[in-house]
Design a protein around this motif. Structure first.
Motif, PDB file in Angstrom:
ATOM      1  N   TYR A  30       0.803  -1.216   0.000  1.00  0.00           N
ATOM      2  CA  TYR A  30       0.000   0.000   0.000  1.00  0.00           C
ATOM      3  C   TYR A  30       0.843   1.277   0.000  1.00  0.00           C
ATOM      4  CZ  TYR A  30      -3.823   3.149   0.474  1.00  0.00           C
ATOM      5  OH  TYR A  30      -4.711   4.157   0.211  1.00  0.00           O
ATOM      6  N   HIS A  37       1.465   3.798  -2.846  1.00  0.00           N
ATOM      7  CA  HIS A  37       0.516   4.848  -3.246  1.00  0.00           C
ATOM      8  C   HIS A  37       0.853   6.208  -2.619  1.00  0.00           C
ATOM      9  CE1 HIS A  37      -3.107   7.107  -3.966  1.00  0.00           C
ATOM     10  NE2 HIS A  37      -3.398   7.097  -2.687  1.00  0.00           N
ATOM     11  N   ASN A  45      -4.324   7.445  -8.434  1.00  0.00           N
ATOM     12  CA  ASN A  45      -5.395   6.449  -8.507  1.00  0.00           C
ATOM     13  C   ASN A  45      -5.857   6.224  -9.945  1.00  0.00           C
ATOM     14  OD1 ASN A  45      -5.507   5.788  -5.803  1.00  0.00           O
ATOM     15  ND2 ASN A  45      -6.934   7.448  -5.316  1.00  0.00           N
ATOM     16  N   ASP A  51      -3.355  12.677  -5.450  1.00  0.00           N
ATOM     17  CA  ASP A  51      -3.920  11.396  -5.007  1.00  0.00           C
ATOM     18  C   ASP A  51      -4.807  10.824  -6.116  1.00  0.00           C
ATOM     19  OD1 ASP A  51      -4.867   9.341  -3.237  1.00  0.00           O
ATOM     20  OD2 ASP A  51      -6.627  10.576  -2.782  1.00  0.00           O
ATOM     21  N   HIS A  64      -1.228  10.894   3.888  1.00  0.00           N
ATOM     22  CA  HIS A  64      -2.606  11.308   3.579  1.00  0.00           C
ATOM     23  C   HIS A  64      -3.643  10.210   3.792  1.00  0.00           C
ATOM     24  CE1 HIS A  64      -2.162   9.527  -0.511  1.00  0.00           C
ATOM     25  NE2 HIS A  64      -3.477   9.429  -0.451  1.00  0.00           N
ATOM     26  N   ASP A  65      -3.217   8.943   3.808  1.00  0.00           N
ATOM     27  CA  ASP A  65      -4.207   7.877   3.997  1.00  0.00           C
ATOM     28  C   ASP A  65      -4.139   7.206   5.374  1.00  0.00           C
ATOM     29  OD1 ASP A  65      -5.803   7.920   1.740  1.00  0.00           O
ATOM     30  OD2 ASP A  65      -4.385   6.744   0.541  1.00  0.00           O
TER      31      ASP A  65
END
Ligand code: MN
Length: 729
Positions: free
Chosen positions: A50, A53, A148, A144, A77-78
């Motif tokens: 992950y 990303h 994506n 982001d 950010h996540d």
């Protein structure tokens, strides 16, 4: 740290180095390791670790030239969304700035735009508010989204389409407005690649086919320019580069403006970058001397920058080879703005938020937010956002030679208000190229427009100007004028409008009850007094057709309270609103419903059928359920004449079935056409028929049969469409 992590960290620090150092590498390194540990064990759909990303998003953020806090926030950010780490923990370890940005991005993450228009408006408002607060939030959100979109292949097909549409409608326009060109273009290209893959690859192929030939020509032209410049202007500093239009840009011209690939003059362009504005104009003169300019193709975005601050001179010329090509001329400073937009200013004035140029970028957001108040129609926000962001501009000139830049479709009213609100308010007419034109004249580039004004007392804009104007600016200025200048008049018009609407919906009350009833509604609409409520209706701040549902609900409550069990034939109007406006001869005050079999619209010839206990159901005269010859029908007395009330203006929902060639992009073309007509769309569905044709059903709101007919005519003109029919529901 695993070797992979170490390698990525090295890449990150290398990218910072390339941006000229001056970063808080300790902060960023700590953020990187928190990102890796927090997301440990999590995988993306592509089965990648992950953390790749957020790492990729951070790399993008560095390339846009944002500061250390933004890079750290991009890495984190996540984590709040997907791991147990809280905003408070981030604040403790990385400080207020990073925590605020992460919090902002997390909140934006919960916003979905694939919902209904009103919801969409609310979400858009949140997004714009967040942007106005700290623009770094939105830039990280855009990065982001870009990452994506780059990795969309792992998602389901439906998700790919949803995300792509959302990207095209919301994210790319925001990137455009913030002036971050590369980001905007890549978002658009990726979206088109998923929405219309065949067209995308077609364009890609055409580009690569024509490339060698075009490059040869452009290179020889470039050399010619360089030689001339070295002899004619030996001291001039300049760089010449080639540019290829983005696939989405070509797509728009080919499929939306219906141009042939060869008719697009700016697919390949030459760009000359120099030091001063004076030299830009000198170069322009020289270019027009060397090559033959095409009339009407010159655009001066230096004296009239685009709303996103873009500045450049554009001209299309024809060279010896008889092939038209575009030349763009700008300064180094303008070039940075054209490429990085708001981020360029962030880069040079890191931390200084009240930089003037920065303010300019955010002015449009503030304007949109400020001109919208709670009373206003929320879907207007989405509409004005889309219109104000549309990328095609027209240029018109005042008699004094000032150039006014307006969105495509703008009218002389928009022009007047763009000059100054005082000009708009005093406007009584307009002349285009010396001739008087109607007030709804749509401006074309190059027109010289003179606004005729009058100082006469008591004059002012007319209410229907709000519908004629397309820019948010003009609309809100007209509304504000009515709000301020015509309060007395607004109260009277508003009161009359409300009374008419109540009557039309069979809402009848005695005076005393009516007063308290209207007061309740006024409070629901957040109006301080009944007079304010009338005034808001009068100037258009409250649109009756939008709130009538709530008024009817309120009325229903009142009726239920006073008459607990009433006879079935006296039924208060239902919320749907569809059957209102139908008059059945000889029958007052009964339940009328539009039959579902033929779904009549205002303007259709209609007939009523008295059902047993369910009031009158209204059919189109040509509905198969209506007997051909009523007098021979089983119970002829139950068929009664019906017609539409004159004042009916409600919006009706209707489904259309479009059949045509099974080609890619059909659904996109249909949606675009509907969007361009400003017709609300509620559903769209495409399928392939057994015959191999494609069948698209679309549900839209129309104001009348005529309106629906015009929508159908427009759709039937789309390439490859055989027929457009109204569906029985
Ligand atoms: Mn993310």
């Amino acid at each position: 740290m695993k070797p992979q992590h170490e390698y990525n960290l090295k890449q990150l620090l290398g990218a910072l180095e390339k941006q000229g150092g001056n970063f808080d590498t300790d902060l960023i390194t700590r953020a990187f390791s928190m990102c890796v540990t927090a997301h440990e064990g999590q995988k993306r759909l592509s089965s990648e670790d992950y953390y790749i990303h957020p790492f990729s998003v951070a790399m993008l953020v560095i390339s846009y030239g944002l500061d250390s806090q933004s890079v750290a926030a991009a890495l984190l950010h996540d984590v709040v969304e997907d791991t147990p780490i809280t905003v408070e923990q981030i604040r403790g370890e990385f400080g207020d700035d990073v925590a605020l940005i992460v919090d902002g991005v997390t909140k934006l993450g919960k916003i979905s735009f694939s919902s209904r228009e009103e919801q969409q408006a609310e979400n858009l408002r949140k997004m714009l508010l967040a942007t106005a607060k700290d623009v770094r939030v939105i830039i990280i959100k855009l990065a982001d989204r870009l990452h994506n979109m780059r990795t969309l292949d792992a998602q389901t097909e439906q998700k790919q389409r949803d995300k792509s549409l959302e990207t095209l409608e919301i994210y790319a326009p925001i990137a455009h407005r913030l002036g971050i060109r590369a980001l905007k273009e890549e978002l658009e290209d990726l979206a088109i690649m998923h929405l219309d893959p065949v067209a995308y690859h077609e364009i890609e192929q055409m580009l690569s086919l024509k490339k060698p030939y075009r490059e040869d020509i452009l290179n020889s032209i470039k050399q010619r320019i360089e030689t001339t410049l070295h002899t004619d202007m030996p001291d001039l500093e300049f760089v010449i580069e080639g540019r290829v239009k983005s696939i989405h840009g070509i797509y728009r011209k080919m499929f939306i403006q219906n141009k042939d690939f060869d008719e697009i003059y700016d697919v390949y362009a030459l760009r000359i970058i120099t030091d001063t504005v004076t030299n830009c104009y000198n170069l322009l003169g020289l270019m027009h001397d060397m090559f033959r300019p095409i009339p009407g193709r010159f655009k001066d975005y230096i004296s009239t920058p685009k709303p996103n601050m873009y500045q450049s001179l554009h001209t299309t010329v024809i060279g010896r080879e008889c092939i038209p090509f575009e030349i763009q001329i700008r300064t180094t400073e303008m070039h940075k703005t054209a490429e990085y937009g708001i981020a360029a200013h962030w880069k040079y004035k890191a931390g200084v938020v009240n930089d003037n140029k920065m303010d300019n970028y955010l002015a449009w957001i503030r304007q949109i937010i400020e001109t919208q108040n709670d009373n206003e129609d929320a879907s207007e926000l989405v509409r004005s956002f889309k219109v104000d962001l549309s990328q095609d501009d027209v240029f018109a000139v005042t008699p004094r030679g000032d150039v006014i830049n307006l969105p495509n479709g703008a009218t002389v009213i928009d022009f007047a208000f763009a000059i100054h609100s005082a000009v708009g308010i005093k406007m009584v007419g307009a002349k285009v190229d010396g001739k008087i034109v109607p007030i709804n004249h749509v401006i074309k580039t190059g027109e010289i427009i003179e606004i005729l004004t009058s100082n006469q007392q008591g004059r002012g804009p007319s209410r229907d100007w709000i519908n004629v104007a397309v820019t948010n600016q003009a609309k809100s200025k007209i509304r504000n004028w009515f709000k301020k200048e015509r309060r007395e008049e607004n109260i009277i018009t508003g009161k009359a409008e409300l009374e008419k609407e109540l009557k039309r919906n069979n809402i009848v009350l005695d005076d005393e009850k009516e007063e308290s009833f209207i007061k309740t509604i006024a409070q629901q609409q957040k109006c301080a007094s009944v007079e304010d409520f009338y005034a808001d209706i009068g100037y258009g701040g409250i649109i009756l057709s939008k709130i009538i549902g709530r008024i009817k609900d309120e009325y229903q409550k009142l009726v239920n309270q006073s008459k607990p069990a009433q006879a079935p034939e006296i039924v208060a109007p239902r919320r749907s609103g569809n059957k209102d406006g139908v008059v059945v001869d000889g029958i007052d005050n009964c339940l009328i419903k539009l039959s579902r079999c033929c779904a009549p619209l205002p303007g259709d010839d209609i007939i009523g059928f008295i059902t047993r206990g369910h009031g009158v159901s209204v059919h189109k005269c040509d509905c198969p359920n209506v007997p051909q010859n009523i007098s021979e029908a089983a119970e002829p007395e139950r068929w009664v004449a019906a017609h539409w009330n004159e004042t009916v203006k409600e919006i009706f929902t209707s489904s259309l079935q479009i059949s045509g060639v099974n080609r890619d992009g059909m659904v996109l073309d249909i949606t675009t056409a509907i969007f361009n007509m400003r017709v609300p769309m509620h559903a769209i569905n495409g399928r392939t028929a057994k015959s191999g044709n494609c069948i698209v059903t679309v549900t839209v709101s129309a104001e009348s049969v005529e309106h629906l007919q015009s929508i159908m005519n427009r759709l039937s003109k789309l390439p490859g469409v055989f027929s457009v029919e109204r569906m029985n529901q």
